[in-house]
Write a protein that holds these residues in place. Structure first.
Motif, PDB file in Angstrom:
ATOM      1  N   ASP A  43      40.597 -21.655 -13.456  1.00 53.47           N
ATOM      2  CA  ASP A  43      41.751 -20.973 -12.796  1.00 53.47           C
ATOM      3  C   ASP A  43      41.713 -20.676 -11.412  1.00 53.47           C
ATOM      4  O   ASP A  43      42.506 -20.137 -10.635  1.00 53.47           O
ATOM      5  N   HIS A  44      40.759 -21.403 -10.871  1.00 54.01           N
ATOM      6  CA  HIS A  44      40.457 -21.727  -9.318  1.00 54.01           C
ATOM      7  C   HIS A  44      40.566 -22.756  -8.749  1.00 54.01           C
ATOM      8  O   HIS A  44      40.609 -24.009  -9.453  1.00 54.01           O
ATOM      9  N   ALA A  45      40.890 -22.826  -7.446  1.00 53.54           N
ATOM     10  CA  ALA A  45      40.924 -24.217  -6.771  1.00 53.54           C
ATOM     11  C   ALA A  45      39.699 -24.934  -6.459  1.00 53.54           C
ATOM     12  O   ALA A  45      38.742 -24.483  -6.386  1.00 53.54           O
ATOM     13  N   ASP A  46      39.426 -26.239  -6.748  1.00 54.24           N
ATOM     14  CA  ASP A  46      38.393 -26.808  -6.854  1.00 54.24           C
ATOM     15  C   ASP A  46      38.174 -27.403  -5.197  1.00 54.24           C
ATOM     16  O   ASP A  46      39.140 -27.113  -4.542  1.00 54.24           O
ATOM     17  N   TRP A  47      37.187 -28.071  -5.013  1.00 53.24           N
ATOM     18  CA  TRP A  47      36.800 -28.288  -3.449  1.00 53.24           C
ATOM     19  C   TRP A  47      38.083 -28.967  -2.813  1.00 53.24           C
ATOM     20  O   TRP A  47      38.640 -28.689  -2.010  1.00 53.24           O
ATOM     21  N   PRO A  48      38.515 -30.230  -3.387  1.00 53.31           N
ATOM     22  CA  PRO A  48      39.674 -31.065  -2.796  1.00 53.31           C
ATOM     23  C   PRO A  48      40.891 -30.167  -2.620  1.00 53.31           C
ATOM     24  O   PRO A  48      41.597 -29.919  -1.525  1.00 53.31           O
ATOM     25  N   ALA A  49      41.196 -29.095  -3.685  1.00 49.86           N
ATOM     26  CA  ALA A  49      42.225 -28.565  -3.600  1.00 49.86           C
ATOM     27  C   ALA A  49      42.167 -27.200  -2.512  1.00 49.86           C
ATOM     28  O   ALA A  49      43.115 -26.864  -1.874  1.00 49.86           O
ATOM     29  N   LEU A  50      40.965 -26.844  -2.384  1.00 50.63           N
ATOM     30  CA  LEU A  50      40.754 -26.007  -1.197  1.00 50.63           C
ATOM     31  C   LEU A  50      40.941 -26.276   0.114  1.00 50.63           C
ATOM     32  O   LEU A  50      41.518 -25.733   1.010  1.00 50.63           O
ATOM     33  N   ILE A  51      40.462 -27.537   0.171  1.00 51.07           N
ATOM     34  CA  ILE A  51      40.567 -28.167   1.682  1.00 51.07           C
ATOM     35  C   ILE A  51      42.063 -28.493   2.006  1.00 51.07           C
ATOM     36  O   ILE A  51      42.594 -28.100   2.974  1.00 51.07           O
ATOM     37  N   GLU A  52      42.646 -29.237   0.892  1.00 52.69           N
ATOM     38  CA  GLU A  52      44.092 -29.239   1.153  1.00 52.69           C
ATOM     39  C   GLU A  52      45.093 -28.137   1.275  1.00 52.69           C
ATOM     40  O   GLU A  52      45.801 -28.349   2.294  1.00 52.69           O
ATOM     41  N   THR A  53      44.910 -26.956   0.691  1.00 54.39           N
ATOM     42  CA  THR A  53      45.606 -25.974   0.691  1.00 54.39           C
ATOM     43  C   THR A  53      45.542 -25.125   2.069  1.00 54.39           C
ATOM     44  O   THR A  53      46.280 -24.798   2.622  1.00 54.39           O
ATOM     45  N   CYS A  54      44.100 -25.209   2.546  1.00 57.53           N
ATOM     46  CA  CYS A  54      43.845 -24.538   3.875  1.00 57.53           C
ATOM     47  C   CYS A  54      44.585 -25.303   4.975  1.00 57.53           C
ATOM     48  O   CYS A  54      45.125 -24.726   5.766  1.00 57.53           O
ATOM     49  N   THR A  59      33.196 -22.323   5.354  1.00 57.35           N
ATOM     50  CA  THR A  59      33.388 -21.884   6.695  1.00 57.35           C
ATOM     51  C   THR A  59      32.737 -22.809   7.683  1.00 57.35           C
ATOM     52  O   THR A  59      33.183 -23.352   8.674  1.00 57.35           O
ATOM     53  N   ARG A  60      31.422 -23.368   7.401  1.00 55.30           N
ATOM     54  CA  ARG A  60      30.595 -24.229   8.054  1.00 55.30           C
ATOM     55  C   ARG A  60      31.369 -25.811   8.265  1.00 55.30           C
ATOM     56  O   ARG A  60      31.485 -26.129   9.224  1.00 55.30           O
ATOM     57  N   TYR A  61      31.813 -25.984   7.087  1.00 56.29           N
ATOM     58  CA  TYR A  61      32.471 -27.179   6.913  1.00 56.29           C
ATOM     59  C   TYR A  61      33.685 -27.137   7.790  1.00 56.29           C
ATOM     60  O   TYR A  61      33.947 -28.391   8.551  1.00 56.29           O
ATOM     61  N   PHE A  62      34.652 -26.274   7.843  1.00 62.14           N
ATOM     62  CA  PHE A  62      35.838 -26.301   8.668  1.00 62.14           C
ATOM     63  C   PHE A  62      35.368 -26.127  10.137  1.00 62.14           C
ATOM     64  O   PHE A  62      35.882 -27.032  10.866  1.00 62.14           O
ATOM     65  N   ASN A  63      34.408 -25.372  10.321  1.00 64.09           N
ATOM     66  CA  ASN A  63      33.986 -25.285  11.825  1.00 64.09           C
ATOM     67  C   ASN A  63      33.396 -26.541  12.413  1.00 64.09           C
ATOM     68  O   ASN A  63      33.980 -26.876  13.544  1.00 64.09           O
ATOM     69  N   GLU A  64      32.667 -27.447  11.682  1.00 64.26           N
ATOM     70  CA  GLU A  64      32.448 -28.624  12.094  1.00 64.26           C
ATOM     71  C   GLU A  64      33.463 -29.562  12.322  1.00 64.26           C
ATOM     72  O   GLU A  64      33.421 -30.481  13.014  1.00 64.26           O
ATOM     73  N   ARG A  65      34.653 -29.168  11.718  1.00 63.74           N
ATOM     74  CA  ARG A  65      35.621 -30.099  11.679  1.00 63.74           C
ATOM     75  C   ARG A  65      36.703 -29.558  12.782  1.00 63.74           C
ATOM     76  O   ARG A  65      37.862 -30.063  12.888  1.00 63.74           O
TER      77      ARG A  65
END
Ligand SMILES: [Zn+2]
Ligand SMILES: [Zn+2]
Lengths: 333, 543
Positions: A282-293, A312-318
């Motif tokens: 019932d949670h978002a998976d990795w691709p869904a988290l990235i897409e939603t954010c 957090t680190r993934y986003f910051n690096e991007r």
């Protein structure tokens, strides 16, 4: 000199707090005003004076809190004035009545996602993308190994497993969280059968709430009303807390399965000792988290739950501004 | 490989032995002969040597995953298994249209994997990345396990034998005998298995060992002692000695041909008539007495058998049973008959070929008393074998029992922890324990078994929260947790800082009730060692 605008949500000892609105979102201590994203135990806790939540979730909240608290249901999308903020709730697609909390104050918008998923779920309204300046997202499954298959395919597997166990003359005990996951499975299973399913007491009462809210599911029979039921060939839904307890003895020889996003990893499945793991989350998976954010178009992402540090680190690096919030939500799924 | 990966999944997701056998039978019945042979090879626990090291796979995964290395690392630590991590991460890069037609398991191994050994890194890289990009999750996982030489399947040899017996319509004993030892999987091999008069002509072919079960019940429930043969449970290497066509072969329990390691036994066996097979134990033996297992181990460890080591650690074969005589399989005869023939046969045998003597006792009490002397005699307890029993296959409960003495034990403090292997590699499951010596804890044992999954998970959490220092994968922890450890034997060792080596240390329980200060001391263990040594040197256990 321009000072940075005050945050609309901060972490306090009581939970996520909105200073200009003077309310909390999913507080973990009793407070005056609690805006609730959904009815899971780590988000809806006892003791606050007033609860504001999405209308489809009111039945669940009353069931969980008992009758003595003030529960204020609000329709999705309707604005409510709290302090100097305007607050609205938007479907999160997590369970019945789950909501994202949109907070608007002096032209700025923050959204607290609560728990959410992007996969279709016949038991609740689909996630609604909401644009904002700051997005507070969950990150329970924020590792790229968590990628969830389509639910109907997995439910078909569950049905096949149930039928194979029946052929062997044994019962199938399927462990699912009593709120949300159980009803989702009961609803999705309609594509394969019309047979009744036995349910544990905890699942039974919440399934009643879902039925009253108009959700279609397979017929259910509570375990334990009749003496000496023959469970051979039956499917039983029970919360994971029932696994390995004496309560299970009545089913005789049986196979066990667990429905959870954690079942994506073989070691997790084996460690928990279930025969089968079914990847339904019932949670978002990795691709869904990235897409939603990304789709929130937020300038800043704040993360709670699970693998929030990794995301957090993934986003910051991007080049996306992100940081993790210390909350006390669980990792149940 | 699709069908094999589905079989793997089925075996992996049930604990029912009947379902496991049924799944294997289904596979064998539908597979091509070459695939069936390879599957039998893998399922029976044989392994292909690894094709690619983990570090190369790791490098290529970073390259193709399109993820920063730390995130792949983070993923790996959540999954705990590289083969699975690759399969999970690559699934995201898998275009549905890219899924290629299925190739048979034997083609994968023979035409794709084995040739990898002949090409350079670059060619390996190109091939493997291409496979990763096109194989669905389950098959990708199996491929990686094959590449790293780690493919283990959760079935016992007994179950594989059951399935093969059903498919091949053979007796289980027959199947076991045919798949023992070394063989090359091929369609011909499978056809040979299927044809009833297969290569029985190999003179070295051993019989499967019959194993005893641990006796938990009161021995009095076994009936009169006169129905049973009691022997010492020797602490050596269980072996089968074969004398056929003028040659001698020695197989160890691990199914290795170890003939060359024991020239004195081979020389003695030359005196035996042709067409004889003995079951027995290889033990270190000197001056009429068994010597500590550590001595035997020391001899096995030598690459070359020098005259000095042969003299220092002489070995003797103690026969338990006679399985074949005049080229006739005697295993169906009752033990009393086989034993009588064995005694007659070995009456004039040379020194290096003895017989495991029968212990005469008139009551269970008397045997129980003798059993308490086991430690002094440097044996592990008693064996009880029904005199009416045939020589069975594998472990069949009821007619052969091992009545072992309780193990030694001590309380040690946890010093280090490291992750386990395979499916336990995301948990701290391998621990090092120490005992006190001059106010300091010195490591004396490594152990990784004996705790329940729940206890392991609990301890894993504790370890992560109470780490004082990290050395690579090893964590040094706060010295507060006491465990009771059991072990089977003790020997002096110059390779260990503590000066002692424990045999088969394992965890009995976590002593949450005991403070670290009350754990045992090195001198406690040295006292056990001194007693052990003193006894084994001077007494004759064969009396
Ligand atoms: Zn939730
Ligand atoms: Zn949550």
């Amino acid at each position: 000199m321009i000072s940075a605008p005050e945050p609309l949500v901060v972490v306090t000892a009581n939970g996520l707090y909105c200073p200009p609105g003077d309310f909390y979102v999913d507080p973990w201590q009793p407070v005056q005003t609690a805006v609730i994203t959904h009815g899971h135990g780590d988000h809806l806790r006892h003791g606050s004076a007033r609860y504001i939540l999405a209308r489809p979730g009111a039945g669940i909240a009353r069931q969980r809190l008992g009758g003595d608290r003030e529960v204020t249901p609000v329709d999705y999308g309707t604005r409510v004035q709290l302090g100097t903020t305007s607050v609205s709730l938007h479907p999160a697609g997590h369970i019945l009545g789950s909501a994202q909390v949109r907070i608007e104050h002096e032209g700025r918008v923050w959204v607290v996602s609560g728990d959410y998923k992007r996969q279709p779920d016949p038991t609740c309204a689909a996630f609604e993308p909401v644009e904002c300046d700051v997005f507070i997202s969950e990150a329970t499954f924020a590792l790229p190994v968590y990628r969830f298959p389509e639910t109907p395919r997995v439910v078909e597997e569950i049905h096949r497993w149930w039928m194979a166990n029946r052929e062997r003359g044994i019962a199938s005990a399927l462990f699912c969280y009593a709120l949300g996951k159980s009803q989702r499975v009961l609803s999705e299973l309609r594509a394969f059968t019309h047979e009744p399913v036995y349910v544990h007491g905890a699942v039974d009462s919440l399934t009643g709430v879902y039925r009253r809210a108009g959700v279609s599911m397979l017929p259910t029979l509570p375990v334990g009303t009749e003496k000496k039921t023959d469970f051979r060939g039956a499917l039983i839904l029970a919360p994971p807390s029932a696994a390995g307890t004496p309560w299970m003895r009545r089913f005789g020889d049986h196979a066990t399965g667990f429905c959870s996003g954690w079942m994506r990893v073989r070691g997790d499945r084996r460690r928990r000792g279930y025969d089968r793991g079914f990847v339904i989350s019932d949670h978002a998976d990795w691709p869904a988290l990235i897409e939603t954010c990304t789709a929130s178009r937020a300038k800043k992402i704040l993360l709670t739950h699970g693998y929030s540090d990794a995301l957090t680190r993934y986003f910051n690096e991007r080049g996306v501004e992100a940081s993790a919030l210390q909350t006390s939500y669980g990792a149940e799924d | 490989m699709r069908a094999f990966s589905e079989l793997y999944e089925e075996l992996d997701t049930t604990t029912s032995t009947n379902l496991k056998v049924a799944a294997m039978v289904r596979y064998f019945n539908t597979a091509t002969p070459a695939d069936a042979a390879w599957a039998a090879y893998i399922l029976s626990g044989r392994r292909l040597k690894r094709f690619i090291g983990q570090s190369l796979l790791w490098r290529w995964l970073i390259e193709v995953s399109d993820l920063p290395e730390w995130l792949v690392e983070e993923s790996y630590s959540a999954v705990g298994d590289l083969a699975e991590t690759v399969a999970l991460l690559m699934e995201g890069n898998l275009a549905a249209a890219a899924v290629v037609p299925d190739l048979p398991l034997s083609t994968w191994i023979e035409a794709r994997l084995l040739p990898l050994r002949e090409v350079d890194d670059e060619q390996q890289r190109v091939a493997i990345i291409e496979w990763w990009r096109t194989l669905p999750y389950r098959e990708c996982f199996i491929l990686n396990k094959l590449l790293t030489g780690e493919l283990r399947v959760g079935v016992s040899e007994l179950l594989v034998t059951r399935a093969l017996a059903e498919v091949l319509k053979l007796e289980r004993n027959d199947v076991t005998r045919r798949i023992m030892g070394e063989w090359r999987p091929s369609a011909e091999f499978w056809e040979n298995l299927r044809s009833s008069e297969a290569s029985a002509s190999d003179p070295s072919a051993p019989y499967p060992f019959f194993l005893a079960s641990p006796l938990e019940a009161d021995p009095a429930t076994l009936g009169p002692t006169s129905d049973w043969l009691a022997e010492w449970k020797w602490d050596g290497i269980r072996s089968e000695l074969i004398r056929r066509e003028g040659k001698c072969f020695i197989w160890s329990r691990g199914e290795d041909l170890v003939t060359e390691r024991f020239p004195e036994v081979v020389a003695a066996a030359a005196q035996l008539p042709d067409g004889v097979v003995l079951d027995g134990e290889l033990v270190a033996w000197r001056d009429g007495a068994i010597q500590p297992f550590a001595d035997l181990q020391q001899r096995i460890g030598r690459k070359k058998l020098s005259p000095a080591i042969l003299k220092e650690v002489p070995v003797r074969f103690l026969a338990y049973d006679l399985l074949e005589q005049d080229y006739t399989d005697l295993r169906a005869l009752p033990l009393r008959e086989r034993r009588a023939r064995l005694e007659a046969l070995s009456a004039n045998a040379p020194d290096s070929l003895g017989i495991s003597s029968a212990i005469t006792a008139s009551s269970w009490e008397q045997l129980a008393n003798l059993r308490t002397e086991s430690r002094a005699r440097a044996v592990e307890g008693l064996m009880l074998k029904s005199l009416d029993s045939p020589y069975g296959t594998g472990r069949q409960r009821g007619s052969w029992w091992k009545w072992k003495i309780d193990p030694y034990s001590f309380d040690g403090v946890m010093l280090y922890a490291q992750p386990g292997h395979g499916r336990r590699s995301n948990l701290y499951t391998d621990y090092t324990f120490g005992v006190w010596s001059n106010g300091e804890l010195v490591p004396v044992a490594k152990a990784y078994s004996g705790l329940s999954n729940v206890e392991i998970a609990d301890l894993d959490r504790w370890i992560r929260l109470h780490t004082t220092e990290k050395f690579g994968p090893v964590r040094q922890v706060e010295q507060t947790q006491v465990f009771e450890l059991a072990y089977e034997g003790i020997a002096a060792s110059s390779r260990h800082k503590s000066g002692i080596a424990l045999r088969f240390p394992r965890i009995m329980r976590r002593r949450l009730d005991k403070p670290a200060g009350e754990a045992d001391t090195l001198s406690d263990l040295q006292a056990v060692l001194a007693a052990h040594r003193g006894q084994t040197r001077h007494e004759d256990p064969a009396s």
